[in-house]
Design a protein around this motif. Structure first.
Motif, mmCIF file in Angstrom:
data_model
loop_
_atom_site.group_PDB
_atom_site.id
_atom_site.type_symbol
_atom_site.label_atom_id
_atom_site.label_comp_id
_atom_site.label_asym_id
_atom_site.label_seq_id
_atom_site.Cartn_x
_atom_site.Cartn_y
_atom_site.Cartn_z
ATOM 1 N N VAL A 1 54.072 82.819 92.837
ATOM 2 C CA VAL A 1 53.797 82.349 91.698
ATOM 3 C C VAL A 1 53.104 81.969 91.041
ATOM 4 C CG1 VAL A 1 55.873 81.850 89.272
ATOM 5 C CG2 VAL A 1 56.631 82.080 91.900
ATOM 6 N N ILE A 2 52.026 83.139 89.857
ATOM 7 C CA ILE A 2 51.508 82.194 89.257
ATOM 8 C C ILE A 2 51.830 82.463 87.131
ATOM 9 C CG2 ILE A 2 49.058 82.512 88.461
ATOM 10 C CD1 ILE A 2 48.662 84.764 90.942
ATOM 11 N N PRO A 3 52.000 80.961 86.948
ATOM 12 C CA PRO A 3 52.650 80.928 85.951
ATOM 13 C C PRO A 3 51.783 80.388 84.567
ATOM 14 C CG PRO A 3 53.345 79.011 86.564
ATOM 15 C CD PRO A 3 52.173 79.674 87.416
ATOM 16 N N LEU A 4 51.963 80.964 83.587
ATOM 17 C CA LEU A 4 50.849 80.721 82.517
ATOM 18 C C LEU A 4 51.388 80.533 80.651
ATOM 19 C CD1 LEU A 4 47.036 81.377 82.520
ATOM 20 C CD2 LEU A 4 47.437 82.428 80.916
ATOM 21 N N VAL A 5 51.467 79.422 80.623
ATOM 22 C CA VAL A 5 52.509 78.625 79.241
ATOM 23 C C VAL A 5 51.232 79.247 78.418
ATOM 24 C CG1 VAL A 5 54.410 78.231 78.587
ATOM 25 C CG2 VAL A 5 54.157 78.544 81.167
ATOM 26 N N ARG A 6 51.740 79.077 77.458
ATOM 27 C CA ARG A 6 50.346 78.417 76.209
ATOM 28 C C ARG A 6 51.940 78.405 75.042
ATOM 29 N NH1 ARG A 6 46.110 80.988 72.480
ATOM 30 N NH2 ARG A 6 47.486 82.957 72.529
ATOM 31 N N GLU A 7 50.971 77.389 74.142
ATOM 32 C CA GLU A 7 52.207 76.759 73.295
ATOM 33 C C GLU A 7 51.152 76.944 71.855
ATOM 34 O OE1 GLU A 7 53.462 72.814 73.233
ATOM 35 O OE2 GLU A 7 54.214 72.701 74.998
ATOM 36 N N ARG B 1 53.737 75.563 66.566
ATOM 37 C CA ARG B 1 55.035 74.679 66.953
ATOM 38 C C ARG B 1 56.108 75.416 67.423
ATOM 39 N NH1 ARG B 1 56.178 69.763 63.541
ATOM 40 N NH2 ARG B 1 57.917 69.365 65.654
ATOM 41 N N THR B 2 55.979 76.853 67.019
ATOM 42 C CA THR B 2 57.604 77.868 66.716
ATOM 43 C C THR B 2 57.287 78.874 67.456
ATOM 44 O OG1 THR B 2 56.454 78.906 64.819
ATOM 45 C CG2 THR B 2 57.809 77.332 64.232
ATOM 46 N N LYS B 3 56.021 78.890 68.586
ATOM 47 C CA LYS B 3 55.906 80.087 69.251
ATOM 48 C C LYS B 3 55.230 79.630 70.646
ATOM 49 C CE LYS B 3 53.917 84.999 68.945
ATOM 50 N NZ LYS B 3 53.171 84.906 68.178
ATOM 51 N N LEU B 4 55.555 80.469 71.894
ATOM 52 C CA LEU B 4 55.814 79.935 72.964
ATOM 53 C C LEU B 4 55.190 81.272 73.907
ATOM 54 C CD1 LEU B 4 55.334 77.215 74.142
ATOM 55 C CD2 LEU B 4 57.843 77.784 75.525
ATOM 56 N N GLU B 5 53.745 81.521 74.662
ATOM 57 C CA GLU B 5 53.787 82.886 75.385
ATOM 58 C C GLU B 5 53.767 82.204 76.627
ATOM 59 O OE1 GLU B 5 50.636 84.862 72.698
ATOM 60 O OE2 GLU B 5 49.796 84.274 74.090
ATOM 61 N N VAL B 6 54.457 83.625 77.309
ATOM 62 C CA VAL B 6 54.587 83.112 78.819
ATOM 63 C C VAL B 6 54.769 84.758 79.942
ATOM 64 C CG1 VAL B 6 56.046 81.873 81.028
ATOM 65 C CG2 VAL B 6 56.484 81.714 78.268
ATOM 66 N N LYS B 7 53.618 84.208 80.850
ATOM 67 C CA LYS B 7 53.020 85.059 81.299
ATOM 68 C C LYS B 7 52.951 84.490 82.938
ATOM 69 C CE LYS B 7 48.926 87.080 82.189
ATOM 70 N NZ LYS B 7 47.359 88.217 82.809
ATOM 71 N N VAL B 8 53.715 85.409 83.920
ATOM 72 C CA VAL B 8 53.887 85.490 85.547
ATOM 73 C C VAL B 8 53.932 86.109 86.083
ATOM 74 C CG1 VAL B 8 55.916 84.192 86.514
ATOM 75 C CG2 VAL B 8 55.634 83.814 84.448
ATOM 76 N N SER C 1 55.237 89.867 80.763
ATOM 77 C CA SER C 1 55.153 88.691 79.157
ATOM 78 C C SER C 1 56.123 88.435 79.022
ATOM 79 C CB SER C 1 53.146 88.672 79.258
ATOM 80 O OG SER C 1 53.896 90.328 79.110
ATOM 81 N N ALA C 2 56.023 87.070 78.279
ATOM 82 C CA ALA C 2 57.348 87.099 77.236
ATOM 83 C C ALA C 2 56.397 85.951 76.023
ATOM 84 C CB ALA C 2 58.255 86.105 77.547
ATOM 85 N N GLU C 3 56.821 86.721 74.869
ATOM 86 C CA GLU C 3 56.845 85.532 73.809
ATOM 87 C C GLU C 3 58.344 84.826 73.135
ATOM 88 O OE1 GLU C 3 53.708 88.140 71.625
ATOM 89 O OE2 GLU C 3 54.867 87.338 70.314
#
Lengths: 983, 434
Positions: free
Chosen positions: B288-294, B297-304, B366-368
């Motif tokens: 599993v390769i995760p990538l989380v980016r903030e 303050r109100t948004k998070l980008e996630v890619k796995v 990927s998710a926002e």
């Protein structure tokens, strides 16, 4: 209709209905009725009224019904012993049944019926069953002997069942052997000295053979029994180990742990250079790790045990750090235990990994866990020097998160790091100071204040910082107050010119406005130190601090040895010896590890001999805080001893001194005058709570750092050898006289009313762990009962309440007992209960006897104590001279009592002023032929006057007292009262 | 020893109460309810001491089982016993639920009478118990049958009765492994281990003697020394190092200790032959390769990204990736290449499910995540991303080499037995930190 017919009945008519059903002719109906009875019994309803009807159903060939009836019998036989006899015939008949299952059932049930008359009938069937041809019956009978022994030990011995039981150890059936071993072990436990389980190489051999064949539970019984054996030499030890090791692969964790126990114990006897020793060590690790994949509850038991094993033999698991990493889904109790073990296993080799993990944990949700993780980082820093820098920077990162409890916890551990590595990380102080305002927990505040005080010379605004704390001095907890006091004194010694005002302020706050004796004492000691000899003060307060230990929370070695012998059991889970939580004689004997074999020299004893592992363990603990304290006291007080009583305290201290003398200083004064007795007993009775007091003055000592040296030995330390402790509680009241005259030495000091030192009224043994010690005192005209409630049990105590029986002077609590917070295990709490004298009166024998009932959430306890009558003397007990004379003459001679007080070295004036403190007023004084005669009066709370004449002859240490009173009834207590009167 | 055993429902009402020792009173029943079940703060230990009485508890769904004692008992044994008690009850009447317990309370009392005597656990093998605790009465038995029962209950082979006959002798072996992983965000393995079980279903006549062999490194190396160099060298590559193993009580442990051979007379029907644990050379089926980016303050980008790492011919099933989201999540947009993904607000996670996936493939989500602004100073703890899956091989590399059956008294030989072997690898706690 309800879904569950058996659980739904409640109403009152049901007993009647059931009765009818039980006596029904139809078998099915009968059975259903018995089922209903059992269901009600389970829920806790009383169905004992149905006893005869249920017993009537016993005669049946339906085994299921029979078992139900038996279940009922076991529950109610004790409450209806006469009726239970009705069942005996059926039991005896069943014991002869051709079906072995029924024979066994009968003997099994009979053993559970604890009625004397039944046990008599049990003997014959039991004897037969012990020799039954069927192993199932024999194994049941073996356990039955233990049951019978529990009811009537003498009977078992007389009937010779013990010998039969011993014979069963050689039985051909492994399960019979296992049960016999279990029964014998249990019986032997209640006879610590008997040689019941006569373990010799032959029996051991039999047990080891049975071990391979019996059920998992049987294996546990046998292994637990084996662990009690001490092999003759290392060869025997090795051969037993060899035969036990295969058990390490058993699927049942309890078998594995019991095997580990046997191996850990017998390993002690193996020479360390033996190849087998190394092999064995290697074999122990994998099964221990495997235990961690069991269910969480078992993991918990395993982890508690591993914690012990790691302390005893760190080499076993030193490479297994990773398996103790916490998983996100672990239950909290597993997480906390794993964390403990991680710290124990932390070493230079794995510290990087450990730190990375700990940092991860510090961001979790559970507050307790996070705190422990932060604390763990600090402990790593102290344990592994190379990692200290990384730990500090990790902690600083955590402080930046600004999560309140993380910050506070971090500051507490950073303080310890400063202690360990002085002059290395002070650069971070600035960061710490930024967070000053967010600290709201006492421990963190205290730590921060310590840091400021310790490094006062490098912090430019140290005085401002400390001053800011000083504003709310009285709202702080004791811990913070003490620390603040010490810190300001340190600051003063470092920067005397600028901070004189500050130190004055704190000293007066501590000594005058505080009602905490620890704080006042510390204040006074600093004050006197500073005023008499600033150089000495500097030496004491700014002394070189002793090293803090690397290892933390180590279990004391003898306890550890004992716990190793209890691996797998509750003792190992609680980390307490069985005597701490088991009632009665069972399991109270202390187990020890066998001495190591080989040379047998002391050098090879288990403590020192357990190789590299433990020998590095004896840590450089703080060198006896107690000694330091002793020195300090000498330093302060010795000169006055030679030159007579200590000078009266300066006027500034006067106010505080008033009741300080009543409580704290009396023992110190006693110390000065009783030169013939060792100083320890006095020292110790001044501190009902040694752990709080002990480190007080020892500037460095209070920062025992992460050591938190609260092991019993350390807590009691305090300069007194532990053996002196029992002496610290003088026998109740009757000894009061002595104490008073010790006190008498302090001539010229203003006196508070005398109150005897606290004595134990209710020992913990008698009150399910609640210990009450206390005393009575009269303070500002109010009679008070001052108690220390100590919880020595393992559960929290709450809901305290108190009541008095009627007594001679109508004493009654003036309000409810003020115990607002629950008292946790090993906590104690001080309560003062104001008393009124308007309660119901009844004459007691002796007169001043008081019977008390104390209630808490556990039970109600009763004790009685005697109060000093002096506390009943009211303040307006001074009689007019004329009245005195008239009264004196009025009272008939036979109301008079006379007695002597021996060995009192006071002159009459001193005695008079002392007595006045206790509301004994001197009306007149005459001197006749070198004899001083004091005429005194006192008034009791119930309005009765007592008059006395005290004769003091110069040079004669014996006083004569005559006292009289109008009321004879009071007078009858005179022999007792006399004790009290003359002080 | 155990002084009493209580079973409660979730409300704290007692369903079963059996007291074995005189020192345990009725008030113990209430003490546990008040101090543990109804405790204001959840209890933080499975062992509780209340007024010098120790309570051990385990929970099965919403049923509490508590064992009580006043002595220094073997704590591990008590828990093992409680688990065993659960097994026995399940074997008799299925799931442990309030309803089942109430309906079977007579049976439970009978069982408790049999498997605990004066607080000492007795034979608790379901196979043996079922022969005489039947709820039907046992009056029809002949004398021989009775003594057969007692000798089985007390005998050396308590887990199997004599005289079992099958027309077709058959056995099934399931190698069930759960692979556990904790990986750092950078892809470094922090800890990994496989805990495996060999479950056997045996339908064999008589009292068969069995011998089980697998590619255990120690055994194979030993054989390699003994000769047969070629073959041993070959299989040596495939052998695995077993850290530790434990066996069902039917296995002769002393024989395993001395010769490392696994021999036993199996219970009839299904049981767990052994458990083992390995840590070396584990095949990790997924990465599993995760990538989380903030973003602000109100948004998070996630890619796995997940990568399957096994033979392309094999298929993994029931794949599920669970990506935790912060508590203050207000909305989520997900795009995934394969399978279905959904944000589950109640679980605070994005759950991405893929039915099947072949080896050596790759997939991505990927998710926002939109966040509500909060004043909460505390940072989001970022729980690890966890994964579930099932693969048709053993991630430890374990292979069954043989299972030989000998029954000397009956006329069937090893060749007549039909044997089935199956490997299933499942995810245990398979987590990647992000």
């Amino acid at each position: 209709m309800c879904d569950f017919p058996f659980f739904s009945l409640v109403c009152t008519g049901e007993i009647f209905e059931l009765k009818a059903e039980l006596n029904s002719d139809k078998k099915e109906k009968k059975k259903e009725a018995v089922k209903k009875v059992i269901a009600s019994m389970t829920v806790g309803k009383d169905v004992s009224a149905l006893f005869p009807d249920v017993v009537n159903c016993m005669q049946t060939d339906n085994l299921e019904l029979k078992k139900l009836v038996y279940l009922y019998l076991m529950n109610y036989a004790k409450s209806q012993p006469d009726m239970a006899i009705m069942a005996v015939n059926t039991f005896v008949k069943d014991c002869e049944d051709p079906n072995p299952l029924i024979r066994a059932l009968a003997v099994r049930t009979m053993g559970c019926i604890r009625v004397d008359k039944i046990t008599e009938y049990l003997c014959e069937p039991l004897r037969k069953c012990l020799k039954d041809e069927d192993p199932y019956v024999r194994k049941t009978a073996a356990v039955c002997v233990a049951k019978l022994h529990d009811i009537n030990a003498q009977l078992v011995e007389d009937q010779g069942f013990l010998d039969t039981l011993k014979d069963l150890i050689s039985d051909s059936n492994p399960m019979v052997v296992a049960n016999a071993v279990a029964a014998l072990s249990e019986i032997a436990e209640s006879h610590p000295n008997s040689n019941l389980l006569d373990l010799n190489p032959q029996t051991i051999n039999k047990l080891l053979t049975a071990l391979n064949e019996c059920t998992e539970w049987g294996q546990i019984f046998i292994l637990d029994c084996l662990a009690n054996y001490t092999p003759r030499d290392d060869r025997e030890s090795q051969s037993i180990c060899e035969r036990v090791t295969p058990r390490l692969s058993h699927a049942n964790s309890a078998v594995v742990l019991s095997a580990v126990k046997v191996l850990m114990k017998f390993m002690e006897m193996l020479p360390k250079d033996l190849d087998y020793y190394g092999t064995l060590l290697k074999k122990l690790a994998p099964p221990l790790v495997t235990l961690l994949s069991a269910e969480p509850e078992l993991q918990y038991v395993a982890l508690r045990n591993i914690n012990l094993i790691v302390q005893r033999r760190p080499e076993i698991l030193k490479h297994e750090m990773k398996v103790f990493f916490v998983k996100y889904n672990d239950p909290i109790y597993v997480k906390l235990e794993k964390l403990d073990i991680m710290i124990r296993l932390a070493s230079q080799a794995n510290i990087a990994q450990v730190l990375a993990e700990l940092k991860e944990y510090a961001t979790e949700v559970d507050v307790d866990f996070v705190r422990k993780a932060v604390r763990a980082i600090g402990r790593c820093a102290i344990k592994v020097e190379q990692s200290a820098e990384r730990c500090v920077s990790t902690l600083l990162d955590l402080i930046q998160t600004k999560v309140n409890y993380v910050v506070q916890e971090a500051i507490v551990v950073i303080k310890d790091i400063f202690r360990k590595y002085p002059n290395k990380y002070e650069s971070v102080i600035a960061t710490l100071c930024e967070n000053l305002d967010s600290l709201d927990e006492p421990e963190a505040r205290a730590a921060m204040i310590w840091i400021v005080g310790e490094y006062a010379e490098r912090i430019d605004n140290a005085d401002e910082l400390l001053e800011s704390f000083l504003e709310g001095f009285h709202d702080e907890s004791t811990q913070v107050q003490l620390q603040l006091l010490t810190a300001i004194v340190k600051l003063f010694l470092k920067k005397p010119t600028e901070t004189q005002e500050l130190v004055q302020q704190v000293l007066s706050l501590a000594t005058q406005d505080s009602d905490n004796p620890d704080l006042r004492d510390r204040g006074y000691i600093y004050w006197r130190l500073l005023s008499t000899d600033p150089v000495a003060a500097k030496e004491v307060v700014l002394a070189e601090k002793p090293l803090i230990s690397e290892e933390t929370d180590l279990i004391e070695p003898t306890l550890l040895e004992e716990l190793i012998c209890h691996i797998g059991t509750l003792a190992s889970v609680y980390h307490k010896p069985p005597s701490a939580f088991v009632e009665g004689s069972r399991g109270v004997q202390h187990k020890r590890l066998p001495g190591s074999a080989g040379s047998g020299e002391s050098a090879d004893s288990p403590d020192t001999g357990s190789a590299a592992g433990v020998s590095e363990a004896p840590p450089a603990v703080i060198p006896s805080q107690g000694d330091l304290l002793g020195d300090l006291l000498n330093l302060d007080l010795t000169p006055p001893t030679t030159s007579g009583p200590p000078p009266a305290p300066s006027s500034g201290m006067q106010m505080g001194a008033m009741d300080l003398l009543g409580g704290g200083l009396d023992s110190l004064v006693g110390l000065l005058h009783r030169t013939d007795t060792p100083q320890s007993p006095q020292l110790s009775h001044q501190s009902p709570s040694p752990p709080d007091y002990s480190p007080t003055e020892v500037g460095p000592g209070d920062h025992a750092g992460p050591v938190k040296a609260r092991s019993p030995a350390m807590g009691a330390g305090f300069g007194a050898p532990p053996t002196a402790m029992p002496a610290s509680f003088p026998p109740p009241v009757s000894g009061g006289l002595d104490d008073l005259f010790d006190l008498g030495g302090s001539v010229g000091m203003p006196m508070g009313a005398y109150s005897p030192p606290k004595s134990i009224w209710l020992p913990a043994m008698k009150a399910k762990g609640l210990e009450i010690s206390g005393t009575f005192a009269r303070r500002a005209g109010v009679i008070q009962m001052e108690m220390t409630l100590t919880n020595k049990a393992m559960s929290i105590m709450t809901d305290f309440a108190i009541q008095f029986n009627r007594n001679s002077f109508g004493l009654a609590p003036a309000g409810p007992l003020q115990v607002l917070t629950p008292v946790g295990p090993n906590q104690s709490i001080e309560v003062a209960l104001p008393l009124s004298t308007v309660g119901p009166v009844m004459k007691m024998e002796p007169l001043t006897n008081l019977q008390v009932a104390v209630k808490n959430n556990i039970d109600v306890f009763y004790f009685s104590s005697q109060y000093p009558i002096s506390m009943l003397f009211v303040e307006d007990g001074k009689m007019e001279r004329q009245v005195f004379l008239a009264t004196w003459k009025d009272i008939p001679n036979d109301n008079e009592a006379q007695f002597q007080i021996k060995d009192c070295h006071l002159n009459s004036d001193a005695a008079s002023s002392k007595l006045q403190g206790s509301n004994v007023f001197t009306i007149a004084k005459r001197t006749v032929e070198g004899q001083d005669m004091l005429y005194q009066s006192m008034k009791l709370t119930n309005g009765i006057w007592v008059l006395a004449e005290l004769r003091v002859q110069a040079g004669n240490p014996n006083y004569t007292v005559t006292c009289i009173s109008k009321e004879r009834c009071v007078h009858q207590g005179s022999s007792y009262r006399s004790n009290m009167l003359e002080f | 020893m155990i002084g009493g055993l209580f079973i409660y429902n979730h409300k704290g009402e007692v369903l079963i109460s059996r007291v074995y020792r005189d020192d345990i009173g009725r008030n113990a029943v209430d003490a546990f309810r008040v101090n543990v079940i109804h405790a204001r703060q959840q209890v933080r230990s499975p062992v509780t001491n209340i007024a010098r009485t120790s309570f051990f508890h385990v929970k099965r769904s919403n049923i509490w089982l508590a064992a009580v004692t006043k002595q220094n008992v073997n704590a591990a044994m008590v828990f093992e016993f409680l688990y065993k008690m659960c097994d026995v009850m399940t074997a008799y009447f299925g799931k442990i639920s309030e309803e089942n317990i109430k309906n079977n309370f007579v049976l439970i009392y009978e069982l408790l009478d049999e498997i605990l005597d004066f607080g000492y656990p007795q034979n608790s093998e379901t196979g043996a118990l079922k022969t005489f605790i039947t709820q039907q009465g046992i009056k029809g038995q002949t004398k021989e049958e009775q003594s057969q029962i007692t000798s089985q209950v007390t005998g050396q082979i308590g887990w199997r009765r004599e005289g079992i006959k099958y027309r077709r002798n058959e056995l099934f072996l399931d190698v069930l492994e759960s692979v556990n992983l904790l990986m750092s965000p950078q892809g470094q393995v922090l800890s990994a281990h496989v805990s495996g079980r060999v479950v056997m279903k045996s339908y064999l006549s008589g009292m068969p003697e069995c011998k089980f062999g697998m590619n255990d490194k120690i055994v194979i190396d030993k054989q390699g020394k003994g000769g047969a160099s070629d073959e041993a060298g070959k299989s040596g590559k495939q052998s695995i190092a077993i850290d530790d193993c434990t066996f069902h009580q039917c296995v002769r442990l002393s024989k395993f200790d001395s010769e490392r051979s696994i021999s036993f007379i199996p219970p009839d029907g299904e049981y767990e032959l052994m458990r083992y644990r390995t840590t070396k050379d584990i095949i990790l089926p997924f990465r599993v390769i995760p990538l989380v980016r903030e973003v602000g303050r109100t948004k998070l980008e996630v890619k796995v990204v997940i990568k399957s790492n096994f033979k392309p011919s094999l298929l993994a099933q029931k794949i599920e990736v669970r990506i935790p989201t912060p508590l203050n999540t207000s909305g989520v947009q997900v795009i995934c290449m394969k399978g279905k993904a959904k944000y589950k607000a109640s679980e605070n996670a994005i759950v991405w499910k893929i039915k099947r996936m072949a080896g050596m493939k790759e997939s991505q989500i990927s998710a926002e995540i939109e966040l509500l602004p909060t004043n909460d100073k505390k940072k989001w703890a970022r729980p690890p991303i966890s994964m579930n899956f099932e693969v048709p091989f053993a991630p430890s590399g374990l292979k069954v080499r043989y299972l030989k059956v000998f029954e000397s008294k009956l006329n069937y030989s090893d060749h007549d037995v039909i044997k089935w072997v199956r490997y299933i690898g499942r995810s245990g706690i398979y987590e990647t930190r992000c």
